[in-house]
Design an enzyme around this catalytic site. Sequence first.
Site, PDB file in Angstrom:
ATOM      1  N   ASP A 299      -7.988  -5.428   1.910  1.00 35.31           N
ATOM      2  CA  ASP A 299      -7.704  -6.409   2.832  1.00 35.31           C
ATOM      3  C   ASP A 299      -6.842  -5.730   3.893  1.00 35.31           C
ATOM      4  O   ASP A 299      -5.814  -4.918   4.056  1.00 35.31           O
ATOM      5  CB  ASP A 299      -6.456  -7.243   1.995  1.00 35.31           C
ATOM      6  N   ASP A 535      -2.531  -8.846  -1.323  1.00 38.33           N
ATOM      7  CA  ASP A 535      -1.165  -9.104  -1.552  1.00 38.33           C
ATOM      8  C   ASP A 535      -0.981 -10.580  -1.492  1.00 38.33           C
ATOM      9  O   ASP A 535       0.259 -11.062  -1.630  1.00 38.33           O
ATOM     10  CB  ASP A 535      -0.308  -8.679  -0.468  1.00 38.33           C
ATOM     11  N   ASP A 539      -5.924 -13.633  -2.462  1.00 36.89           N
ATOM     12  CA  ASP A 539      -6.737 -12.434  -2.706  1.00 36.89           C
ATOM     13  C   ASP A 539      -6.881 -12.726  -4.421  1.00 36.89           C
ATOM     14  O   ASP A 539      -7.458 -11.726  -5.010  1.00 36.89           O
ATOM     15  CB  ASP A 539      -5.961 -11.235  -2.464  1.00 36.89           C
TER      16      ASP A 539
END
Length: 792
Positions: A299, A535, A539
């Site tokens: 990410d 985080d 996700d």
Amino acid sequence: MDDTSTMQGLSPDEVEERKQKGLVNSDEDIKTKTIGRIIRDNLFTPFNILNAVLAGLILLVGSYKNLLFMGVIVSNILIGTFQEIRAKKTIDRLSLIATPKVHVVRGGEKQELNISELVIDDILLLAAGNQVCADCVVVDGECEVNESLITGESDPVVKKKGDHLLSGSFLSSGNCHARVEHIGADNYATKITKEAKYLKKPNSEIMQWLNRIIKWIGLGIIPVGLMLFAKQYFIIHASFSQSVISTVAALIGMIPEGLVLLTSVVLAVSVVRLARHKALVQDLYSIETLARVDTLCLDKTGTITEGVMQVDAIVPLASVSRKQVEDAVAALVDTLNDENPTSSALRQLGLETPQWTCSGTVPFSSARKWSGASFEEAGSFLMGAGEFILKDAFESIRPQADGYAKRGHRVLLLAHSRQKLSDRELPQEITPLALILLSDRIRKSARATLEYFSDQGVDIKIISGDNPVTVSNIARRAGLWNADNYVDASTLKSYEDIMEAVRKYSVFGRVTPQQKHDMIKALKEQNHIVAMTGDGVNDVLALKESDCSIAMASGSDASRTVSQVVLLDSDFSSMPRIVAEGRRSINNLQRSAALYIVKALFSIIIGVLFIFINATYPFQPIQFTLINALTIGFPSFILALEPNKERIQGKFSVNVLKKSIPGALAMITNIVVLVSIASFFGFNQSQVSTLAVIITGYTGLLILFRICMPFDAKRTVLFAMMVLIFAVALSTFQSFFSVIPITLPMFIVLIPMMILALCLMVVVLQTIDRLATRKLRRRAQRQWIRMMRTVR
């Protein structure tokens, strides 16, 4: 609810009415296992139950010294339980650093409540820095919201009356009143995470292999044990006690119980080592999975970048000094006092604020796309999107601004006017002063980390909810070599499109939470071992789907809880250490596991053979305990903790079996030969048992000799100590280990059998090496042919 009731909030009666109807916010957080469940899961396994039954049989006949094998079982239970409880407590502490509170208006008064006390239609008081704890609608005021933990997009979103606020987002600037419209399980963030579980078992080859062995042994051990006991007791007419002891010896030899303990210890040591580098491993086997990963999905926000903006440059456009530009920026930042990422980045410049008197401000709004302030001493300054401030006049500097934007910068215009600002319209005369170039701050360790994974042959995928061009530029600045290979995920309309995209592209922008999940799933279907970092709540689905999930401690509770590895300092640079530690563990386990599988193969085949051989099984559990401890147990633990940074090659099971088969065949052949010639020499049961212990221990030491190669000082001492202890045990503690002194006929038989074991091991090893070399050559030829066809 009208404007008056909006400012008054719910009355006590209305609150009570909603509580009676169950319209109260409930705690929908993902829970970790209870300590009781952890203990039960580690204690009541098929493996432990099987050993407990065998221990009960030994107790039944009163041969207490043969219970020594249970020490390994108890150790395995304690280590597994301790590690899981330790991980649970750490992750719980992360979630309970502070109990979240919320401010509401009830009965016209401001109150502070626990989040769980909210009810439908409560009026929340939200200000900059507050987290939105329930889905709600803005009923008064205006604010900027950071939804990165929900949508993955780091750009703040302006919200005004009538707009929806999603649970899990943060206010970056402004303040508002908002009416709660969803509670508990109906909240957006909760809907995303409701399918996430505490901890899934990772895609671990070692774990799957061990479970498969236990399953096969569990299916076969009962009929083999019954037949062996029946043969000993009813056909050979051995005593009940001797039949039970011999049968249990055969069965415990079939179970590689020490291998499970070794695996737990080695991985637990890795967990402790990684904890020193601020990495919490919540599942032992995830270390192995990450060591085998060939695709790593990252990410952007919080992984490659720090999640904050930085000022890259201030480019003057007019004939003004840099000091004049800096004074204008400092005055605006100080006067507007926003807490959005842009203001924070400008504040980090540490500019000295001029002592000007502010005569008016215009806050940022989504309609204007700019903010500004007027000062009696210096006129008015505006900052924001150039095309909204200069209108048509922006075309003269657009090429310059677009050039910076294509390089990954966010471009703001600083302009000046002599007229006082109005929130209704722009001043007539505006002079552009400078372009302010900002960008997401790249982590200092990002380039080195990405280069490490690239050198290790791991394919990197950058997945983000941001604009794909922005993500691509950030990836390029971070050092991703194929950062220009990007795609806008909003153009991927089907799962088939995603399947094709993950083959072709390395950078993905405008990715939804469901698309992240589908990308991980598609990569796994293409036979990749996939790790995912994240985080945010957005996700969670992808983290759960991945083979190994890594979360940042600074992220959401949900992402931390479902992940197998949590980076406690939220620093992605810990990843190479985790991979290196995994490789050390797995390569050493692969080598040491061969010692255990030799024993298991030998015991299984000998156990089955002795159902049909007209002789008493020659071993007792205490004898196997001695052989296992000196040729397998203690050496394997020493060897498994050595440094080893080699890449993992081949399948764990195949590599272990290649090392195990020669030793197992040598042991089996020796026992069959020994039983065959025992009657010719007139050996009794005690003599046969003693010879079997000596020749089996000798062959085990031969295998250990090969595993220790190449020898260094530590391995030399280790091997010498094992030989010495084995000799002392057989000569000094004969009664305890149920052996007798060697006679001349026994010695005459022993020497040729030792030579036979050595020769047989050498021949089988050479045969396996030749077969493996031939297979590798054929594989290389096939790869060469495919490559040539591709070139043509």
